[in-house]
Design a protein around this motif. Structure first.
Motif, mmCIF file in Angstrom:
data_model
loop_
_atom_site.group_PDB
_atom_site.id
_atom_site.type_symbol
_atom_site.label_atom_id
_atom_site.label_comp_id
_atom_site.label_asym_id
_atom_site.label_seq_id
_atom_site.Cartn_x
_atom_site.Cartn_y
_atom_site.Cartn_z
ATOM 1 N N PRO A 195 0.839 -1.208 0.000
ATOM 2 C CA PRO A 195 0.000 0.000 0.000
ATOM 3 C C PRO A 195 0.872 1.256 0.000
ATOM 4 C CG PRO A 195 -0.743 -1.529 1.674
ATOM 5 C CD PRO A 195 0.541 -2.067 1.151
ATOM 6 N N GLU A 196 0.504 2.217 -0.825
ATOM 7 C CA GLU A 196 1.349 3.396 -1.031
ATOM 8 C C GLU A 196 1.016 4.477 -0.017
ATOM 9 O OE1 GLU A 196 3.716 3.931 -3.177
ATOM 10 O OE2 GLU A 196 3.510 2.486 -4.811
ATOM 11 N N THR A 197 1.313 4.255 1.230
ATOM 12 C CA THR A 197 0.936 5.238 2.244
ATOM 13 C C THR A 197 1.805 6.478 2.167
ATOM 14 O OG1 THR A 197 1.873 3.516 3.589
ATOM 15 C CG2 THR A 197 -0.273 4.313 4.238
ATOM 16 N N PHE A 200 0.978 8.769 -0.624
ATOM 17 C CA PHE A 200 -0.343 9.363 -0.434
ATOM 18 C C PHE A 200 -0.266 10.537 0.533
ATOM 19 C CE2 PHE A 200 -4.466 9.397 1.769
ATOM 20 C CZ PHE A 200 -5.290 9.606 0.689
ATOM 21 N N ILE A 201 0.457 10.319 1.629
ATOM 22 C CA ILE A 201 0.556 11.382 2.628
ATOM 23 C C ILE A 201 1.316 12.570 2.064
ATOM 24 C CG2 ILE A 201 1.603 11.945 4.846
ATOM 25 C CD1 ILE A 201 0.862 9.026 5.650
ATOM 26 N N ARG A 203 1.380 13.440 -1.008
ATOM 27 C CA ARG A 203 0.480 14.132 -1.930
ATOM 28 C C ARG A 203 -0.498 15.003 -1.163
ATOM 29 N NH1 ARG A 203 -2.907 10.160 -4.649
ATOM 30 N NH2 ARG A 203 -4.719 11.229 -3.829
ATOM 31 N N MET A 204 -0.961 14.462 -0.036
ATOM 32 C CA MET A 204 -1.896 15.221 0.797
ATOM 33 C C MET A 204 -1.248 16.508 1.280
ATOM 34 S SD MET A 204 -4.617 13.354 1.283
ATOM 35 C CE MET A 204 -5.046 14.611 2.402
ATOM 36 N N ASP A 205 0.018 16.363 1.719
ATOM 37 C CA ASP A 205 0.729 17.532 2.228
ATOM 38 C C ASP A 205 0.855 18.593 1.151
ATOM 39 O OD1 ASP A 205 0.937 16.485 4.677
ATOM 40 O OD2 ASP A 205 2.987 15.709 4.442
ATOM 41 N N HIS A 208 -2.341 20.318 0.610
ATOM 42 C CA HIS A 208 -2.636 21.268 1.680
ATOM 43 C C HIS A 208 -1.832 22.542 1.507
ATOM 44 C CE1 HIS A 208 -5.477 19.527 4.468
ATOM 45 N NE2 HIS A 208 -5.015 18.348 4.073
ATOM 46 N N LYS B 17 -1.202 13.191 10.464
ATOM 47 C CA LYS B 17 -1.255 12.603 9.131
ATOM 48 C C LYS B 17 -2.493 11.736 8.968
ATOM 49 C CE LYS B 17 3.537 12.694 7.806
ATOM 50 N NZ LYS B 17 4.767 11.931 7.684
ATOM 51 N N LYS B 20 -5.568 13.751 8.549
ATOM 52 C CA LYS B 20 -5.646 14.303 7.202
ATOM 53 C C LYS B 20 -6.111 13.242 6.227
ATOM 54 C CE LYS B 20 -2.043 17.757 7.559
ATOM 55 N NZ LYS B 20 -0.619 17.955 7.271
ATOM 56 N N LEU B 21 -5.512 12.092 6.433
ATOM 57 C CA LEU B 21 -5.826 10.966 5.559
ATOM 58 C C LEU B 21 -7.315 10.654 5.591
ATOM 59 C CD1 LEU B 21 -3.250 8.204 5.521
ATOM 60 C CD2 LEU B 21 -5.579 7.552 5.185
ATOM 61 N N LEU B 24 -9.508 13.378 4.047
ATOM 62 C CA LEU B 24 -9.559 13.323 2.595
ATOM 63 C C LEU B 24 -10.468 12.208 2.125
ATOM 64 C CD1 LEU B 24 -7.698 14.736 0.146
ATOM 65 C CD2 LEU B 24 -7.637 12.308 -0.315
ATOM 66 N N ALA B 913 -6.364 5.792 -2.604
ATOM 67 C CA ALA B 913 -6.189 6.043 -1.175
ATOM 68 C C ALA B 913 -5.759 4.718 -0.577
ATOM 69 C CB ALA B 913 -7.494 6.507 -0.556
ATOM 70 N N PRO B 914 -4.747 4.716 0.277
ATOM 71 C CA PRO B 914 -4.217 3.427 0.743
ATOM 72 C C PRO B 914 -5.169 2.662 1.632
ATOM 73 C CG PRO B 914 -3.047 5.236 1.758
ATOM 74 C CD PRO B 914 -3.935 5.840 0.748
#
Lengths: 254, 1007
Positions: A195-197, A200-201, A203-205, A208, B17, B20-21, B24, B913-914
């Protein structure tokens, strides 16, 4: 006019046949070749056998030798000789009786690419097949793939011809059936993704940040100082008064 | 807006984190909001649940009054449950851990307390029987459990004694605290097997050194001190547990099958006497012990504070019981009554009275003829023509039969034989003894019977262990079938055909009118009174084929036919000589579509030890066994495969491959054999030997022998094959490809012969463990794809369908469950668009894969299935909590983009999304949890939008799911009145305006 190109063709065919007599197909998995430190894994050879009988009994004979090279870089190459007159005929017969769906089978012994030579060989073979007619119709152009597992054992072999169909077209030229045109690959298992955690995080940052830094980033105190400071002041004032009043009361009590 | 940021500032960075995750997630999900929850008024409309407990091991009735309604059972499925004895409904149920950890060793009942020893002496529990709450739980010392009994102090039961292999402990009933625990002397040599308390100041432990001597130890109740210890010579005794009971005033009674004698010994005696021997011949008992039968003694201790009854039963054969009485002198025995034939006996006490209930066959002449049979009938597969059994009460003191106490127990034709008898006796108002009886049969069914033979309820507990199932379409009604039959027959002239057509139209009209009349008639009745009684005679297919027959195969060997709409059992059939470890495979050979041929199912029963298989062929609608000649199967069967080839009776051909790779066809008519010979060279099959890691492919030869054509070997030193799955043969895929954002088509790799092989590494170290996924073509043996999931281990659950494989595993590094999806595509061009052949696909497909975190472990997984495959797919995931999650396949799509682009938005792809969400609206069984889900079965219905789902495990739950909502059905609250009134209004408006226009035109013409 027409004879000139024909003789030219003939001339050009002769050297190709000569070359094809020791046809050499080679590949490696694309890992960097380089440091020759792996003298232990200097490569070894296993027989590639084939069988193409009209009746269903398998009789395997030598087709060529696979040069396997294990270790850090896995590579494989195949040296095979031309088909004999007899074999060609059998194969042709096999195709003529395509109604019986004759099969062309190949097999390689089970080996390990990583273990020491003494332990490499295990009993048993890995077998695969293709229809004899499709092999003939494709003019002996086949693709052989060897599969290994995580620890370097050969687990399977597969053979396909390109094109793979049996259309019943007659192969006239004997020359086409003399030598194999083999493409050889060796495939190791791919690693399935996790899983690409992290990505992903990240990208979220970025997202934001793109939205700019709104009030969210401000601390609680920074945002409400105008309310807090008067409140605290007020409390301190009233508290001090209380304390003094209480002290006075206590004093009075005594 | 502000509160979340408040939270964020006060938490650590990692949780920032996560927050946020998740935020989203909420945002992204709100775009793809698929509401699937059930409305309140839909609860129970399309779904039903049945709860089961399993095979009863212990059963007790609450109290001995006529009005008591409760009974308690403990089962082999580690369940402690209470039934309402009037209805058979569950009052409460406690589901413990599976396996030996939760197994119930003993259940004792005293007043309001139920005492239970769990997990081979691991725990002692006390339950409040009124509400099913746990009073207390005590952890016992290690050691395997032997026996337990209540101990009374001064006429009140206050303690419970638990005997373990090497220790005896006493616990208070009120709070479970241990009073004392004592190690048993010399426990290596002596096998302590029984504990006895007769209300005195001592508790006795009985142990035996097999074929040597008996040891009796008396412990003081106060402090656990050994008061006496003695050993008695008993060279004939091998086990106290199986051959001894305590009767009367503390007299140990043992039976020795070798010498056919009873032995008595007073336990409390001060000196060390010998066993006194009484030969059965002396008692004028014909010592006709059946060969191989161990005589059994049955005694009764009505109250733990008093000594047991001096009367006891001696069972001499499968159907031979004798009621005996120990005389007051303590060593002579008087026979009271000889019961032969008698299957089952049981003591029951109410107040001061104790009675014996005896079950005898009703039809005695038949039995006598059978008793000449040297084989014990219990073991012989002969089904004896017995219609019913009679149960009678006998006075224990005299052995006389009590009047008016006969209860008839009807035996079903294809049911099991009686296995155990539990009697609930009570005193009637006139002080006579009345009783109700619970009979457990060999097929795990419980039947509760009241005087004079009324079956109050029956629970089919075999359904707690469903192994496999199929759903079969119901047959058409008579008229519909006739119409169908008309097309099937050959034409015999024009005029008769017209006549036939007219007559069938008339019958259809009649049926329609009758249907209308029924509708009208039922509409007048209040809604509650309309009952749709489903019986086997009235079964017929409904308009949309939503009602089907569920054929369920249970581990006990009992087959059930259940109506999918109501859940009522329509037929049952018990297969008697099925081994407990047999493997079952249910095959539908002929569906209902071939009128007038009845549908046909075949059950392949394979003994796991010998590999020998038997076939049971039956009609799935009525459950009747077909009288078709079955093939002889003398050799172990390795593989069975159903061919699309049909014989002249439209039954699909089943091929059975034995261990010499010879093939047997069923049915094996001439027609079939001829077809097989013609097609032999195109029939390929595969065999998997997971113990050798060997996958091999075979081709059929004309003489029905086989030829090995490919072989793949996965070395067992590295990994072992745990599961192999192909695709479901009745699966349809509607679209060949996926339209991408740029309007090009990505074609799916739809190989019907593809096998998904899942392996687990033999190395279980968390860093080196892996799960392997191989996609192998079942015809050519070509490895299409080979992937390794590192740092992973099982249990792996996976679904293989269309062009994708979804699997779930445990990530050993991150310690979480993860879902991974593999999808196969041919690319933007098809190699051969007309037909798929495994022999002619030289190019390997493109493989896309993505992995997600799943926040829950799962127990089973299945994909929805619809008629034409147009409806989008969902995954049905059984969770350990008992919920069934309907997870849209859209979330498991390896093309979910990391970065959203114009194209991906065009394609309706959800951004990656993971973490996979679990939303409670996706639970298709709302609050109807299904305990221990073992399997989910999906079947298409006649409506494209609807998929029928059955989840089975301990419970059975049936429902319908609509993965793309009900796009082809009008809603329940559709406003017919409005739409028809609008239509009529429009119609009349046009009429009137037409008329007006005409008048106007005429007027204009006159002008």
């Amino acid at each position: 006019m027409a004879s000139v190109p024909r003789s030219f063709l003939l001339l050009s065919i002769i050297p190709t046949i000569l070359i094809l007599c020791a046809d050499f197909a080679c590949c490696n998995t694309g890992r960097k070749t380089g440091d020759g430190l792996d003298t232990d894994f200097s490569g070894f050879s296993v027989p590639l056998e084939h069988s193409f009988q009209v009746d269903d009994v398998s009789r395997f004979r030598m087709r060529g030798a696979l040069q396997l090279r294990g270790g850090r870089e896995t590579s494989v190459s195949l040296s095979q000789s031309q088909l004999s007159e007899e074999d060609r005929n059998t194969l042709k017969v096999g195709e003529e009786v395509a109604a019986v769906d004759g099969l062309y089978k190949i097999r390689v012994p089970r080996v390990s690419l990583t273990d020491r030579q003494t332990e490499r060989q295990m009993d048993g073979y890995l077998t695969a097949f293709v229809r004899a007619c499709s092999l003939v119709e494709s003019h002996l152009s086949d693709v052989i793939t060897l599969h290994t597992d995580v620890s370097g054992y050969l687990i399977g072999v597969s053979i396909v011809t390109i094109p793979g169909a049996c259309r019943g077209t007659e192969v006239e030229d004997e020359v086409d059936l003399e030598a194999f045109n083999t493409t050889l690959t060796i495939i190791a298992p791919t690693n399935a993704p996790q899983p690409e955690t992290a990505l992903f995080i990240e990208r979220m940052d970025i997202e934001h940040e793109k939205r700019g830094k709104p009030q969210e980033q401000k601390s609680f105190f920074a945002k409400y100082w105008m309310y807090i400071v008067p409140l605290v002041l007020f409390l301190m004032m009233s508290g001090a008064q209380d304390q003094s009043g209480g002290g006075a009361a206590n004093g009075g009590g005594r | 807006m502000y509160p979340p940021s408040l939270v964020v500032t006060f938490t650590k960075k990692s949780s920032v984190k996560m927050a946020k995750l998740t935020s989203l997630f909420v945002i992204s999900l709100s775009f793809f909001c698929i509401s699937e929850a059930v409305f309140e008024d839909q609860v129970g409309k399309f779904d039903w649940r049945q709860q089961y407990v399993g095979k009863t091991l212990f059963a007790h009735f609450e109290s001995n009054t006529q009005s008591s309604k409760k009974m308690f059972v403990a089962t082999d499925k580690n369940i402690f449950a209470s039934f309402n004895s009037r209805t058979g409904d569950l009052l409460w149920r406690h589901v413990d851990k599976t396996g030996p950890e939760g197994s119930i060793d003993i259940l004792l009942l005293h007043g309001q307390d139920a005492l239970m020893v769990v997990g081979d002496g691991r725990l002692l529990r006390s339950w409040d029987t009124n509400i099913g709450g746990l009073n207390w739980e005590a952890v016992l010392d290690t050691g395997s459990f032997q026996a337990a009994c209540f101990v009374a102090i001064q006429d009140t039961v206050k303690l419970v004694a638990v005997l373990k292999k090497a220790a005896l402990s006493l616990h208070y009933l009120s709070n479970g605290h241990q009073k004392w625990v004592e190690n048993l002397p010399d426990s290596d040599a002596v096998q302590y097997q029984a504990v006895y308390s007769g209300g005195e100041e001592e508790v006795y432990v009985l142990g035996v050194v097999p074929n040597s001597h008996l040891t009796i130890i008396a412990y003081s109740l106060e402090d656990g001190e050994i008061i006496k210890q003695r050993s008695v010579e008993a060279s004939w005794l091998s086990s106290v547990e199986s051959s001894c009971v305590v009767v009367g005033q503390g007299v140990l009674m043992c039976v020795d099958p070798a010498t056919l004698a009873l032995y008595t010994l007073p336990i409390q005696a001060e000196e060390t006497p010998e066993f006194s021997q009484i030969l059965l011949q002396v008692l004028y008992l014909s010592p006709t012990v059946s060969p191989g039968f161990q005589p059994v003694l049955v005694s009764s201790q009505p109250h733990p504070a008093r000594s047991p009854l001096s009367e006891f039963f001696l069972q001499l054969g499968p159907d031979h019981h004798v009621l005996l009485q120990l005389n007051a002198d303590g060593y002579t025995i008087a026979p009271l009554r000889d019961f032969q034939p008698a299957f089952l006996v049981s003591f029951a006490t109410t107040g001061k009275k104790t009675v014996a209930a005896v079950m005898t066959p009703k039809n005695e002449t038949v039995m006598l003829r059978h008793s000449c049979d040297p084989n014990p009938r219990w073991l012989s597969p002969l089904s004896f023509p017995l219609q019913a059994c009679a149960i009678n009460l006998f006075s224990v003191d005299s052995g006389r039969r009590l009047l008016d106490t006969t209860v008839l127990f009807p035996l079903e034709l294809n049911g099991g034989k009686p296995h155990a008898l539990y009697v609930h006796a009570f005193l009637k108002k006139d002080d006579s003894v009345g009783y109700r009886v619970l009979v457990q049969t060999q097929d795990h069914a419980l039947t509760f019977i009241q005087q004079p033979g009324r079956v109050v309820w029956t629970r089919e507990e075999a359904l707690a262990d469903v192994v496999t199932m199929e759903m079969v379409d119901l047959p058409l009604t008579g008229t519909q079938a006739e119409l169908e039959g008309e097309f099937g027959k050959k034409a015999d002239g024009l005029f008769p055909m017209v006549l036939k057509r007219l007559s069938s139209q008339v019958t259809l009209l009649q049926a329609w009118l009758a249907h209308l009349w029924k509708l009208f008639y039922e509409a007048r009745k209040p809604r509650g009174q309309v009952k749709n009684e489903v019986t086997i005679e009235t079964l017929s297919r409904d308009e949309f084929n939503l009602q089907k027959m569920m054929v369920m195969v249970t581990a006990s060997g009992k087959l059930f036919g259940i109506d999918s709409k109501s859940g009522s059992i329509l037929w049952k059939h018990y297969l008697e000589n099925v081994q407990p470890n047999a493997a079952f495979k249910l095959i539908v050979q002929r569906t209902t579509a071939h009128f007038p041929h009845p549908p046909q199912c075949t059950l392949l029963i394979k003994d796991k030890d010998t590999g020998l298989a038997t076939l049971h062929v039956f009609n799935p609608i009525f459950g009747r066994k077909s009288h078709i000649a079955l093939p002889a199967l003398p050799r172990p069967i390795l593989q069975s495969l159903l061919l699309p080839v049909i014989d002249q009776d439209y039954a699909k051909v089943l091929l059975l491959v034995d261990d010499q790779y010879k093939v047997t066809a069923f049915p094996s008519t001439k027609n079939v054999l001829q077809q097989l010979q013609e097609m032999a060279s195109s029939i390929f099959f595969y065999l998997i030997r997971s113990d050798q890691g060997n996958l091999s492919g075979f081709r059929l030869r004309k003489d029905l022998s086989t030829e090995r054509i490919w072989e793949v070997v996965l070395p067992t030193e590295v990994q072992k094959i745990v599961a192999v799955k192909g695709k479901r043969p009745n699966e349809h895929v509607h679209s060949q490809g996926r339209v991408m954002g740029d309007r090009s088509v990505l074609y799916k790799y739809l190989n019907p012969n593809l096998l998904a092989v899942v392996t687990e590494s033999t190395d279980t170290h968390p860093e080196r463990a892996f799960v392997g996924v191989f996609l192998v073509d079942g015809v050519t043996g070509r490895i299409i794809h080979e992937a390794v999931q590192r740092k992973a281990r099982g249990p792996v659950h996976f679904v293989h369908s269309e062009n994708w494989v979804v699997y779930e595993y445990w990530n050993t590094k991150s310690r979480r469950n993860e879902f991974s999806v593999l999808e196969l595509f041919e690319g933007t061009e098809l190699y051969n668009s007309t037909v798929f052949s495994s022999l002619d696909r030289p190019h390997l497909p493109q493989v896309l894969q993505q992995t997600y975190i799943f926040p829950s472990p799962i127990t089973t997984m299945e994909a929805t299935l619809t008629e034409k495959g147009i409806t989008s797919r969902h995954l049905l995931v059984g969770l350990p909590s008992g919920a069934i999650l309907s997870l849209p396949k859209m979330f498991l799509d390896p093309r979910r983009p990391e970065v959203v682009t114009e194209h991906s938005r065009e394609e309706n792809l959800i951004p990656y999304a993971p973490e996979m969400p679990i939303r409670t609206e996706w639970f298709i069984n709302y609050n109807q949890t299904v305990a221990r889900v073992k399997g989910i079965y999906t079947a298409p219905s006649g409506l494209e939008s609807t998929c029928l789902v059955v989840a089975y495990g301990l419970d059975i739950y049936q429902t319908r799911v609509y993965p793309s909502k009900q796009f082809d059905v009008l809603k329940d609250d559709y406003d017919y009145v409005l739409i028809s009134s609008v239509l009529f209004a429009l119609f009349f408006a046009t009429m009137i305006s037409k008329r007006l226009a005409q008048v106007k035109l005429l007027n204009r013409a006159w002008r």
